[in-house]
Design a protein around this motif. Structure first.
Motif, PDB file in Angstrom:
ATOM      1  N   ARG A  57      22.619  19.124   2.507  1.00  0.00           N
ATOM      2  CA  ARG A  57      21.844  20.346   2.768  1.00  0.00           C
ATOM      3  C   ARG A  57      22.466  21.166   3.889  1.00  0.00           C
ATOM      4  O   ARG A  57      22.453  22.405   3.847  1.00  0.00           O
ATOM      5  N   ALA A  58      23.010  20.492   4.895  1.00  0.00           N
ATOM      6  CA  ALA A  58      23.662  21.219   5.989  1.00  0.00           C
ATOM      7  C   ALA A  58      24.799  22.080   5.452  1.00  0.00           C
ATOM      8  O   ALA A  58      24.965  23.243   5.845  1.00  0.00           O
TER       9      ALA A  58
ATOM     10  N   ARG B  67      23.364  25.099   7.709  1.00  0.00           N
ATOM     11  CA  ARG B  67      22.533  24.865   8.889  1.00  0.00           C
ATOM     12  C   ARG B  67      23.175  23.791   9.755  1.00  0.00           C
ATOM     13  O   ARG B  67      23.810  22.863   9.250  1.00  0.00           O
ATOM     14  N   VAL B  68      23.010  23.959  11.058  1.00  0.00           N
ATOM     15  CA  VAL B  68      23.612  23.018  12.005  1.00  0.00           C
ATOM     16  C   VAL B  68      22.986  21.636  11.814  1.00  0.00           C
ATOM     17  O   VAL B  68      21.757  21.502  11.707  1.00  0.00           O
ATOM     18  N   LEU B  69      23.838  20.626  11.760  1.00  0.00           N
ATOM     19  CA  LEU B  69      23.399  19.250  11.565  1.00  0.00           C
ATOM     20  C   LEU B  69      23.405  18.523  12.905  1.00  0.00           C
ATOM     21  O   LEU B  69      24.423  18.480  13.598  1.00  0.00           O
ATOM     22  N   ALA B  70      22.262  17.940  13.255  1.00  0.00           N
ATOM     23  CA  ALA B  70      22.153  17.136  14.468  1.00  0.00           C
ATOM     24  C   ALA B  70      21.982  15.681  14.071  1.00  0.00           C
ATOM     25  O   ALA B  70      21.259  15.367  13.121  1.00  0.00           O
TER      26      ALA B  70
ATOM     27  N   GLY C  33      33.748  19.058  10.357  1.00  0.00           N
ATOM     28  CA  GLY C  33      33.135  20.270  10.881  1.00  0.00           C
ATOM     29  C   GLY C  33      33.346  20.436  12.367  1.00  0.00           C
ATOM     30  O   GLY C  33      33.929  19.579  13.054  1.00  0.00           O
ATOM     31  N   TYR C  34      32.834  21.553  12.870  1.00  0.00           N
ATOM     32  CA  TYR C  34      32.993  21.891  14.289  1.00  0.00           C
ATOM     33  C   TYR C  34      31.927  21.164  15.105  1.00  0.00           C
ATOM     34  O   TYR C  34      30.724  21.399  14.914  1.00  0.00           O
ATOM     35  N   GLU C  35      32.367  20.277  16.007  1.00  0.00           N
ATOM     36  CA  GLU C  35      31.457  19.539  16.883  1.00  0.00           C
ATOM     37  C   GLU C  35      31.309  20.345  18.175  1.00  0.00           C
ATOM     38  O   GLU C  35      32.284  20.522  18.918  1.00  0.00           O
ATOM     39  N   ARG C  36      30.097  20.827  18.416  1.00  0.00           N
ATOM     40  CA  ARG C  36      29.908  21.768  19.518  1.00  0.00           C
ATOM     41  C   ARG C  36      29.271  21.153  20.759  1.00  0.00           C
ATOM     42  O   ARG C  36      29.116  21.856  21.769  1.00  0.00           O
TER      43      ARG C  36
ATOM     44  N   ALA D 267      19.700  11.733  11.275  1.00  0.00           N
ATOM     45  CA  ALA D 267      20.216  13.071  10.958  1.00  0.00           C
ATOM     46  C   ALA D 267      19.060  14.026  10.681  1.00  0.00           C
ATOM     47  O   ALA D 267      18.078  13.665  10.039  1.00  0.00           O
ATOM     48  N   ARG D 268      19.203  15.253  11.162  1.00  0.00           N
ATOM     49  CA  ARG D 268      18.192  16.277  10.916  1.00  0.00           C
ATOM     50  C   ARG D 268      18.853  17.641  10.937  1.00  0.00           C
ATOM     51  O   ARG D 268      19.940  17.817  11.510  1.00  0.00           O
ATOM     52  N   LEU D 269      18.191  18.615  10.324  1.00  0.00           N
ATOM     53  CA  LEU D 269      18.723  19.971  10.274  1.00  0.00           C
ATOM     54  C   LEU D 269      18.061  20.837  11.332  1.00  0.00           C
ATOM     55  O   LEU D 269      16.840  20.789  11.513  1.00  0.00           O
ATOM     56  N   LEU D 270      18.859  21.606  12.033  1.00  0.00           N
ATOM     57  CA  LEU D 270      18.339  22.599  12.962  1.00  0.00           C
ATOM     58  C   LEU D 270      18.109  23.909  12.222  1.00  0.00           C
ATOM     59  O   LEU D 270      18.649  24.138  11.140  1.00  0.00           O
TER      60      LEU D 270
END
Length: 322
Positions: free
Chosen positions: A134-135, A140-143, A177-180, A197-200
Protein backbone atom coordinates in the motif's frame (compact mmCIF):
# COMPACT_ATOMS: atom_id res chain seq x y z
CA UNK A 1 -25.08 -13.05 3.29
CA UNK A 2 -25.49 -9.35 2.64
CA UNK A 3 -25.64 -8.07 -0.98
CA UNK A 4 -21.97 -7.04 -1.00
CA UNK A 5 -20.80 -10.46 0.15
CA UNK A 6 -23.03 -12.12 -2.42
CA UNK A 7 -21.63 -9.94 -5.20
CA UNK A 8 -18.07 -10.79 -4.11
CA UNK A 9 -19.00 -14.47 -4.12
CA UNK A 10 -20.33 -14.19 -7.66
CA UNK A 11 -17.09 -12.60 -8.87
CA UNK A 12 -15.07 -15.28 -7.12
CA UNK A 13 -17.21 -18.02 -8.65
CA UNK A 14 -16.61 -16.69 -12.14
CA UNK A 15 -12.84 -16.58 -11.55
CA UNK A 16 -12.67 -20.06 -10.05
CA UNK A 17 -14.88 -21.78 -12.59
CA UNK A 18 -12.98 -20.10 -15.43
CA UNK A 19 -9.73 -21.42 -13.98
CA UNK A 20 -10.72 -25.07 -13.57
CA UNK A 21 -13.82 -27.24 -12.93
CA UNK A 22 -15.16 -27.26 -9.36
CA UNK A 23 -17.66 -29.42 -7.54
CA UNK A 24 -20.65 -27.74 -5.91
CA UNK A 25 -19.79 -29.33 -2.57
CA UNK A 26 -16.25 -27.96 -2.81
CA UNK A 27 -17.54 -24.44 -3.50
CA UNK A 28 -20.08 -24.64 -0.70
CA UNK A 29 -17.34 -25.52 1.77
CA UNK A 30 -15.09 -22.78 0.42
CA UNK A 31 -17.70 -20.02 0.82
CA UNK A 32 -19.33 -21.38 3.96
CA UNK A 33 -22.78 -21.71 2.38
CA UNK A 34 -25.11 -24.58 1.53
CA UNK A 35 -24.91 -26.65 -1.64
CA UNK A 36 -28.32 -25.31 -2.63
CA UNK A 37 -27.01 -21.72 -2.30
CA UNK A 38 -24.18 -22.48 -4.72
CA UNK A 39 -26.63 -24.09 -7.16
CA UNK A 40 -28.76 -20.93 -7.05
CA UNK A 41 -25.63 -18.83 -7.63
CA UNK A 42 -24.81 -20.89 -10.72
CA UNK A 43 -28.35 -20.45 -12.01
CA UNK A 44 -28.09 -16.70 -11.47
CA UNK A 45 -24.77 -16.55 -13.33
CA UNK A 46 -26.28 -18.52 -16.19
CA UNK A 47 -29.20 -16.07 -16.41
CA UNK A 48 -26.65 -13.23 -16.37
CA UNK A 49 -25.11 -14.59 -19.57
CA UNK A 50 -22.25 -16.73 -18.27
CA UNK A 51 -21.84 -20.06 -20.02
CA UNK A 52 -22.02 -22.59 -17.20
CA UNK A 53 -21.04 -26.09 -18.31
CA UNK A 54 -21.87 -29.21 -16.32
CA UNK A 55 -19.15 -31.81 -16.79
CA UNK A 56 -20.57 -34.39 -14.42
CA UNK A 57 -22.75 -34.73 -11.39
CA UNK A 58 -22.16 -31.59 -9.34
CA UNK A 59 -19.11 -30.64 -11.42
CA UNK A 60 -19.18 -27.29 -13.27
CA UNK A 61 -16.92 -24.93 -15.16
CA UNK A 62 -17.02 -21.77 -17.25
CA UNK A 63 -15.17 -22.32 -20.56
CA UNK A 64 -12.33 -19.87 -20.84
CA UNK A 65 -9.92 -19.11 -23.64
CA UNK A 66 -6.53 -17.87 -22.45
CA UNK A 67 -4.77 -15.19 -24.51
CA UNK A 68 -2.73 -16.38 -27.47
CA UNK A 69 0.87 -16.75 -26.37
CA UNK A 70 4.05 -17.66 -28.16
CA UNK A 71 5.44 -20.89 -26.65
CA UNK A 72 8.36 -18.97 -25.14
CA UNK A 73 5.96 -16.40 -23.65
CA UNK A 74 3.90 -19.20 -22.10
CA UNK A 75 7.03 -20.80 -20.67
CA UNK A 76 8.18 -17.45 -19.27
CA UNK A 77 4.87 -16.99 -17.44
CA UNK A 78 5.00 -20.56 -16.15
CA UNK A 79 8.53 -19.96 -14.82
CA UNK A 80 7.34 -16.71 -13.21
CA UNK A 81 4.59 -18.64 -11.48
CA UNK A 82 7.05 -21.18 -10.09
CA UNK A 83 9.31 -18.40 -8.80
CA UNK A 84 6.29 -16.68 -7.27
CA UNK A 85 5.37 -19.89 -5.47
CA UNK A 86 8.86 -20.32 -4.01
CA UNK A 87 8.97 -16.68 -2.93
CA UNK A 88 5.39 -16.49 -1.59
CA UNK A 89 5.53 -15.67 2.13
CA UNK A 90 1.78 -15.85 2.72
CA UNK A 91 -1.26 -17.74 1.49
CA UNK A 92 -2.60 -14.49 -0.07
CA UNK A 93 -0.32 -15.19 -3.02
CA UNK A 94 -2.59 -18.07 -4.00
CA UNK A 95 -5.08 -15.75 -5.72
CA UNK A 96 -2.28 -14.09 -7.69
CA UNK A 97 -0.99 -17.47 -8.84
CA UNK A 98 -4.44 -18.57 -9.91
CA UNK A 99 -4.87 -15.41 -12.00
CA UNK A 100 -1.48 -15.99 -13.57
CA UNK A 101 -2.37 -19.61 -14.33
CA UNK A 102 -5.54 -18.45 -16.04
CA UNK A 103 -3.42 -16.82 -18.74
CA UNK A 104 -1.66 -20.09 -19.59
CA UNK A 105 -2.73 -22.71 -22.13
CA UNK A 106 -3.08 -26.33 -21.15
CA UNK A 107 -1.23 -28.32 -19.95
CA UNK A 108 0.84 -25.50 -18.40
CA UNK A 109 -2.21 -24.15 -16.57
CA UNK A 110 -2.95 -27.43 -14.79
CA UNK A 111 0.75 -28.10 -14.15
CA UNK A 112 1.20 -24.71 -12.47
CA UNK A 113 -1.88 -25.14 -10.32
CA UNK A 114 -0.84 -28.63 -9.19
CA UNK A 115 2.75 -27.60 -8.50
CA UNK A 116 1.77 -24.63 -6.34
CA UNK A 117 -0.58 -26.34 -3.92
CA UNK A 118 0.03 -25.80 -0.23
CA UNK A 119 0.05 -22.00 -0.10
CA UNK A 120 -2.86 -22.07 2.34
CA UNK A 121 -0.37 -23.38 4.91
CA UNK A 122 1.97 -20.40 4.59
CA UNK A 123 1.89 -18.29 7.74
CA UNK A 124 4.04 -15.29 6.83
CA UNK A 125 3.42 -11.75 8.05
CA UNK A 126 0.74 -10.66 5.61
CA UNK A 127 0.23 -7.34 7.42
CA UNK A 128 3.77 -6.12 6.74
CA UNK A 129 3.42 -7.23 3.13
CA UNK A 130 0.15 -5.32 2.80
CA UNK A 131 1.55 -2.17 4.40
CA UNK A 132 4.58 -2.12 2.10
CA UNK A 133 2.41 -2.78 -0.96
CA UNK A 134 0.00 0.00 0.00
CA UNK A 135 2.88 2.38 0.72
CA UNK A 136 4.12 1.88 -2.83
CA UNK A 137 0.70 1.95 -4.50
CA UNK A 138 -0.66 4.89 -2.49
CA UNK A 139 2.70 6.69 -2.27
CA UNK A 140 2.43 7.09 1.48
CA UNK A 141 5.35 7.20 3.88
CA UNK A 142 5.93 3.85 5.57
CA UNK A 143 6.89 3.79 9.25
CA UNK A 144 8.19 0.64 10.91
CA UNK A 145 10.74 -0.82 13.29
CA UNK A 146 13.72 -2.53 11.70
CA UNK A 147 16.38 -4.94 12.91
CA UNK A 148 19.43 -5.25 10.67
CA UNK A 149 20.93 -8.67 10.03
CA UNK A 150 22.85 -9.88 13.07
CA UNK A 151 21.60 -7.04 15.28
CA UNK A 152 19.44 -7.40 18.40
CA UNK A 153 18.19 -3.83 18.34
CA UNK A 154 15.00 -2.58 16.71
CA UNK A 155 15.24 0.94 15.30
CA UNK A 156 12.42 3.20 14.07
CA UNK A 157 12.41 3.98 10.36
CA UNK A 158 10.40 6.15 8.01
CA UNK A 159 10.83 5.28 4.35
CA UNK A 160 9.53 6.56 1.03
CA UNK A 161 9.19 3.28 -0.87
CA UNK A 162 10.33 3.52 -4.50
CA UNK A 163 10.62 -0.14 -5.53
CA UNK A 164 10.19 -3.77 -4.44
CA UNK A 165 12.77 -6.39 -5.36
CA UNK A 166 13.01 -10.16 -4.93
CA UNK A 167 16.48 -11.41 -4.10
CA UNK A 168 17.55 -13.87 -6.80
CA UNK A 169 19.51 -15.86 -4.19
CA UNK A 170 17.03 -16.36 -1.34
CA UNK A 171 13.88 -15.04 -3.12
CA UNK A 172 13.17 -12.79 -0.13
CA UNK A 173 11.25 -9.55 -0.68
CA UNK A 174 13.01 -6.22 -0.15
CA UNK A 175 11.75 -2.64 -0.16
CA UNK A 176 13.99 0.01 -1.71
CA UNK A 177 13.40 3.62 -0.79
CA UNK A 178 14.55 6.86 0.76
CA UNK A 179 15.17 6.46 4.52
CA UNK A 180 14.62 9.88 6.04
CA UNK A 181 14.99 9.23 9.76
CA UNK A 182 18.76 8.81 10.03
CA UNK A 183 20.76 7.95 6.91
CA UNK A 184 18.81 10.23 4.55
CA UNK A 185 19.62 8.18 1.49
CA UNK A 186 18.18 5.37 -0.62
CA UNK A 187 18.57 2.05 1.18
CA UNK A 188 17.31 -1.53 0.96
CA UNK A 189 15.17 -3.16 3.68
CA UNK A 190 14.22 -6.83 4.00
CA UNK A 191 10.52 -7.22 4.70
CA UNK A 192 10.84 -10.02 7.24
CA UNK A 193 13.12 -7.81 9.35
CA UNK A 194 10.32 -5.25 9.78
CA UNK A 195 7.70 -5.10 12.51
CA UNK A 196 4.85 -2.79 13.52
CA UNK A 197 4.59 -1.38 9.98
CA UNK A 198 2.06 1.40 9.49
CA UNK A 199 1.23 4.07 6.94
CA UNK A 200 1.56 7.76 7.65
CA UNK A 201 -0.83 10.28 6.13
CA UNK A 202 2.03 12.06 4.39
CA UNK A 203 2.38 11.30 0.68
CA UNK A 204 5.27 11.66 -1.73
CA UNK A 205 6.17 11.54 -5.44
CA UNK A 206 8.67 9.24 -7.06
CA UNK A 207 11.87 11.18 -7.87
CA UNK A 208 12.42 11.51 -11.60
CA UNK A 209 16.09 10.60 -11.27
CA UNK A 210 15.46 7.24 -9.59
CA UNK A 211 15.86 4.39 -12.06
CA UNK A 212 15.69 0.89 -10.51
CA UNK A 213 17.71 -0.54 -13.39
CA UNK A 214 20.53 1.91 -12.72
CA UNK A 215 20.32 1.43 -8.96
CA UNK A 216 20.41 -2.38 -9.17
CA UNK A 217 22.78 -2.68 -12.13
CA UNK A 218 25.79 -2.99 -9.83
CA UNK A 219 24.00 -4.93 -7.10
CA UNK A 220 25.21 -8.41 -6.26
CA UNK A 221 21.88 -9.25 -4.69
CA UNK A 222 19.46 -6.50 -3.70
CA UNK A 223 21.69 -3.77 -2.23
CA UNK A 224 22.09 -1.29 -5.05
CA UNK A 225 24.13 1.85 -5.44
CA UNK A 226 23.93 5.17 -7.18
CA UNK A 227 27.57 6.04 -6.61
CA UNK A 228 30.32 4.09 -4.82
CA UNK A 229 31.07 0.48 -5.68
CA UNK A 230 34.13 -1.74 -5.35
CA UNK A 231 35.58 -4.03 -7.98
CA UNK A 232 36.05 -7.63 -6.89
CA UNK A 233 38.55 -9.81 -8.76
CA UNK A 234 38.31 -13.58 -8.54
CA UNK A 235 40.06 -16.71 -9.78
CA UNK A 236 37.82 -19.71 -10.53
CA UNK A 237 39.44 -23.15 -10.34
CA UNK A 238 38.94 -25.38 -13.42
CA UNK A 239 36.27 -27.48 -11.69
CA UNK A 240 34.19 -24.34 -11.03
CA UNK A 241 34.94 -22.47 -14.26
CA UNK A 242 31.95 -23.91 -16.11
CA UNK A 243 29.56 -22.28 -13.64
CA UNK A 244 30.99 -18.86 -14.42
CA UNK A 245 30.95 -19.52 -18.17
CA UNK A 246 27.27 -20.51 -18.14
CA UNK A 247 26.39 -16.89 -17.44
CA UNK A 248 24.06 -17.49 -14.49
CA UNK A 249 25.55 -14.59 -12.54
CA UNK A 250 24.55 -11.16 -13.91
CA UNK A 251 27.34 -8.65 -13.45
CA UNK A 252 30.15 -11.23 -13.50
CA UNK A 253 32.63 -10.59 -16.31
CA UNK A 254 35.13 -13.23 -17.38
CA UNK A 255 38.42 -11.54 -18.26
CA UNK A 256 40.64 -14.46 -19.20
CA UNK A 257 40.73 -18.22 -19.49
CA UNK A 258 44.09 -19.57 -18.26
CA UNK A 259 45.93 -22.59 -19.78
CA UNK A 260 45.09 -24.81 -16.79
CA UNK A 261 41.34 -24.21 -17.32
CA UNK A 262 40.90 -21.67 -14.50
CA UNK A 263 39.30 -18.27 -15.07
CA UNK A 264 40.02 -14.71 -14.04
CA UNK A 265 36.78 -12.77 -13.51
CA UNK A 266 35.56 -9.56 -11.94
CA UNK A 267 32.38 -7.92 -10.72
CA UNK A 268 31.29 -4.70 -9.05
CA UNK A 269 29.42 -4.64 -5.76
CA UNK A 270 28.33 -2.32 -2.99
CA UNK A 271 30.67 -2.15 0.02
CA UNK A 272 29.30 -2.45 3.54
CA UNK A 273 31.04 -1.70 6.84
CA UNK A 274 34.80 -1.95 6.53
CA UNK A 275 34.64 -1.72 2.75
CA UNK A 276 33.58 -5.36 2.41
CA UNK A 277 30.80 -6.38 -0.02
CA UNK A 278 29.21 -8.97 2.26
CA UNK A 279 26.75 -10.21 -0.35
CA UNK A 280 29.69 -11.23 -2.55
CA UNK A 281 31.56 -12.86 0.34
CA UNK A 282 28.78 -15.33 1.14
CA UNK A 283 28.43 -16.18 -2.55
CA UNK A 284 32.19 -16.78 -2.94
CA UNK A 285 32.20 -19.00 0.15
CA UNK A 286 29.53 -21.19 -1.43
CA UNK A 287 32.23 -22.38 -3.88
CA UNK A 288 34.51 -23.54 -1.08
CA UNK A 289 38.17 -23.66 -2.19
CA UNK A 290 37.24 -23.49 -5.87
CA UNK A 291 37.16 -19.67 -5.96
CA UNK A 292 39.95 -17.39 -4.72
CA UNK A 293 39.46 -13.72 -3.87
CA UNK A 294 42.27 -11.67 -5.43
CA UNK A 295 41.06 -8.17 -4.54
CA UNK A 296 40.12 -5.84 -2.92
CA UNK A 297 42.48 -6.40 0.02
CA UNK A 298 39.71 -5.96 2.62
CA UNK A 299 37.63 -8.73 1.09
CA UNK A 300 40.61 -11.03 0.53
CA UNK A 301 41.73 -10.63 4.16
CA UNK A 302 38.28 -11.42 5.51
CA UNK A 303 37.89 -14.38 3.14
CA UNK A 304 41.23 -15.82 4.28
CA UNK A 305 40.49 -15.19 7.96
CA UNK A 306 37.17 -17.01 7.78
CA UNK A 307 38.85 -19.87 5.91
CA UNK A 308 41.41 -20.12 8.74
CA UNK A 309 38.60 -20.26 11.28
CA UNK A 310 37.00 -23.12 9.38
CA UNK A 311 40.35 -24.92 9.30
CA UNK A 312 40.77 -24.40 13.06
CA UNK A 313 37.38 -25.98 13.70
CA UNK A 314 38.32 -28.90 11.47
CA UNK A 315 41.32 -29.66 13.67
CA UNK A 316 39.33 -29.49 16.92
CA UNK A 317 37.72 -32.55 18.43
CA UNK A 318 34.01 -32.72 17.79
CA UNK A 319 31.91 -32.12 20.88
CA UNK A 320 29.07 -30.08 22.33
CA UNK A 321 30.18 -27.20 24.46
CA UNK A 322 28.23 -26.55 27.62
Amino acid sequence: MDPKSKAERFLSLVERLSLRPHRVSELAQLYGVSVRTVERDLEALSHAGYRIEQLGRGLYRIPDRPPTLHPVEALALFAAGRLLYHQAPTRQYENALEKLAKMLPEPLRSLLLKSTQGLEERRGDSRTLEMVARALLERRVLAFEYRSGGSKNWRPKEVLVYFLEANRTNLGLYAIGYERTYHRQILTFKLNRMRNARLLEETYEFPEDFDPNVYLRQAWGVVGAREETVEVRLRFAPEAAWRALEGDYPGLTVDKELPDGSLLARLKAVPFKGGVPWEVLSWVQSFGPRVEVLSPPELRSLWLEEARQVLAKATESVGIRG
